[in-house]
Design an enzyme around this catalytic site. Structure first.
Site, short mmCIF file in Angstrom:
data_model
loop_
_atom_site.label_atom_id
_atom_site.label_comp_id
_atom_site.label_asym_id
_atom_site.label_seq_id
_atom_site.Cartn_x
_atom_site.Cartn_y
_atom_site.Cartn_z
CD GLU A 85 -2.38 1.78 0.50
OE1 GLU A 85 -2.37 3.03 0.27
OE2 GLU A 85 -3.07 0.96 -0.19
CG HIS A 93 -25.48 1.96 -2.57
ND1 HIS A 93 -26.19 3.16 -2.36
CD2 HIS A 93 -24.09 2.54 -2.50
CE1 HIS A 93 -25.43 4.17 -2.54
NE2 HIS A 93 -24.26 3.70 -2.69
NE ARG A 114 -18.16 9.07 -7.12
CZ ARG A 114 -18.44 10.28 -6.85
NH1 ARG A 114 -17.86 10.71 -5.91
NH2 ARG A 114 -19.55 10.63 -7.40
#
Length: 485
Positions: free
Chosen positions: A32, A50, A311
């Site tokens: 990472e 969602h 995003r």
């Protein structure tokens, strides 16, 4: 450095994949570039699980969203992560918008979402009395939920780590190449050699994909800006309140968080720099202006902070999941934008199964359970708090007054299998610094505890990784320098 599988990226998707790979007999290493897990979109999104009505039927978004949402309640319970199924309403403010809701209803039913139906004006206002009375109708999705996205990511990482997965931070992957039947993973530090690679690199996933495949993809960074309001005495809305969506996404919502703050946002802006998570006056003005359509009584006097997240929107509009075309022993989860948080458990399960089959991996004889998460002090009753203090006197030291976080909880966060190493890492694991004063009171003491636990000088403690040190020196040192001058 050698390993069997390199997973690139420690966001919620990468950690979900790593956790499921930890069930198999293989050495797994997660690389990472940030200083912690959840440093990208996973720390800065709406926290909505969602239901799955928004995704186009037949797409990977639809498949993994619905499957992931069905997994969430049990997974959150297993990992000790806060989750609440509160439901969602998509509101139409004119009859012209009704066909949009009807289309979403049909899509959702095709995707397998349960309980969807359209609610008319009177029932809608009974459910949510503070909603704009101009609302005509709404699509009701009872299976929608709330989760803390970064807490879920940390819990996935911890469970992976107790089962042998290694996490390496501050390590940016700069190149991939195939040599002698193995992958050479080049970073800005060490070079890793692995049998297989898994690309979960968020906004950087297209660069890695395109370096090893002739079938190109394009990631477009899409920024969303948010406001967070302080805990109200009573939430204005119990459900997640959407407006009708556009081609840019689900639109600006008004929603409770799992910790009962109020969230407004996000905007949707395509930007050139994937690391530009700044907020702008124009963007935040749009948030408040559009949110006021849902909530006419909105007041920004209780905004305690704002933030943005970026995003990874893939140009073709769908998730890219599976084997990398033309690249042996390489898999990926790219273009994981909304509903990526909802889909992460299902993506992790499916991708790990693909990898295990492709590599011929066998499951371990034992897969250790996830670490038990004690009940947060701020959720305990008086008897529970008294027992907690008796068990550990450091629970009697309240470090964060706004969120009622104890010294024992902060030390435990640092000592977790994949523990906090920064002020923000402590904040997101414990909520110390997430309250009304935004760390103004507790940050100095959190820094001291970090220095003690990690055996580092206080001046080396950072807010969020290298370059964000809180101190430039000490008063004593400054006085000595002044005397020399």
């Amino acid at each position: 450095m050698k390993t069997d599988i390199v997973v690139i990226g420690a966001g919620v998707t990468g950690c979900a994949v790593a956790r499921m790979l930890s069930r198999y007999d293989a050495r797994v290493t997660v690389l990472e570039r940030g200083c912690d897990c959840a440093e990208g979109a996973s720390k800065a999104n709406s926290g909505i699980v969602h239901a799955g009505f928004d995704a186009v039927p037949g797409t990977k978004k639809a498949l993994y969203n619905v499957r992931g949402a069905q997994m969430y309640e049990a997974l959150a319970k297993e990992l000790g992560v806060p989750y609440r199924r509160n439901g969602a309403l998509v509101v139409a403010f004119s009859e012209e918008e009704r066909p949009v809701l009807e289309e979403l209803l049909v899509q959702g039913e095709q995707n397998g979402v349960q309980g969807l139906h359209i609610i008319e004006h009177d029932e809608l206002l009974k459910m949510e009395p503070r909603l704009n009375p101009e609302a005509v109708c709404a699509l009701w999705a009872p299976t929608s939920g709330l989760v803390s996205p970064y807490e879920m990511t940390y819990a996935l990482a911890d469970h992976a780590a107790v089962n042998g997965v290694e996490f390496v931070f501050d390590t940016n992957v700069t190149g991939l190449k195939r040599e002698d039947g193995r992958w050479i993973v080049e970073t800005d530090g060490e070079t890793w050699e692995a049998k297989a690679v898994v690309n979960c690199a968020g906004c950087g996933a297209d660069v890695l994909h395109n370096a090893i495949s002739d079938e190109k993809i394009q990631i477009i960074p899409r920024r969303g800006q948010y406001d967070i309001l302080d805990h109200p005495d009573a939430l204005p809305f119990e459900r997640t309140m959407f407006q009708c969506p556009s081609k840019m996404g689900k639109g600006i919502l008004v929603a409770p968080t799992v910790h009962r703050n109020v969230l407004l946002g996000p905007t949707a802006e395509d930007i050139p720099d994937e690391r530009d998570n700044s907020t702008t006056a124009e963007g935040l003005a749009e948030v408040s202006r559009v949110a006021a359509k849902t909530w006419p009584g909105i007041s920004l006097r209780t905004v305690i902070t704002n933030f943005s997240g970026v995003r990874a929107h893939e140009a073709k509009g769908d998730f890219v999941i599976g084997a990398v075309p033309g690249a042996e022993m390489a898999w990926e989860a790219a273009g994981i934008e909304s509903p990526g948080l909802s889909a992460a458990p299902a993506i992790g399960e499916a991708l790990a199964e693909m990898i295990a089959a492709g590599m011929g991996l066998e499951k371990k004889a034992e897969w250790k359970s996830a670490p038990v998460r004690p009940k947060p002090f701020n959720e305990m009753n008086e008897a529970e708090r008294a027992a907690a203090v008796q068990a550990d006197p450091e629970n009697g030291h309240i470090i964060c007054r706004c969120e009622v976080v104890t010294e024992a909880e902060i030390r435990a966060a640092i000592r977790r299998p994949v523990g906090a190493k920064t002020i923000d890492g402590v904040k997101r694991r414990t909520r110390a610094g997430m309250g009304r004063c935004q760390g103004g009171f507790c940050s100095p003491r959190v820094a001291e505890i970090l220095a003690e636990e990690l055996a580092m000088p206080l001046g080396a403690v950072t807010k969020d990784g290298h370059g964000s040190e809180l101190l430039t020196g000490t008063v004593h040192g400054a006085m000595e320098e002044a005397a020399k001058a």
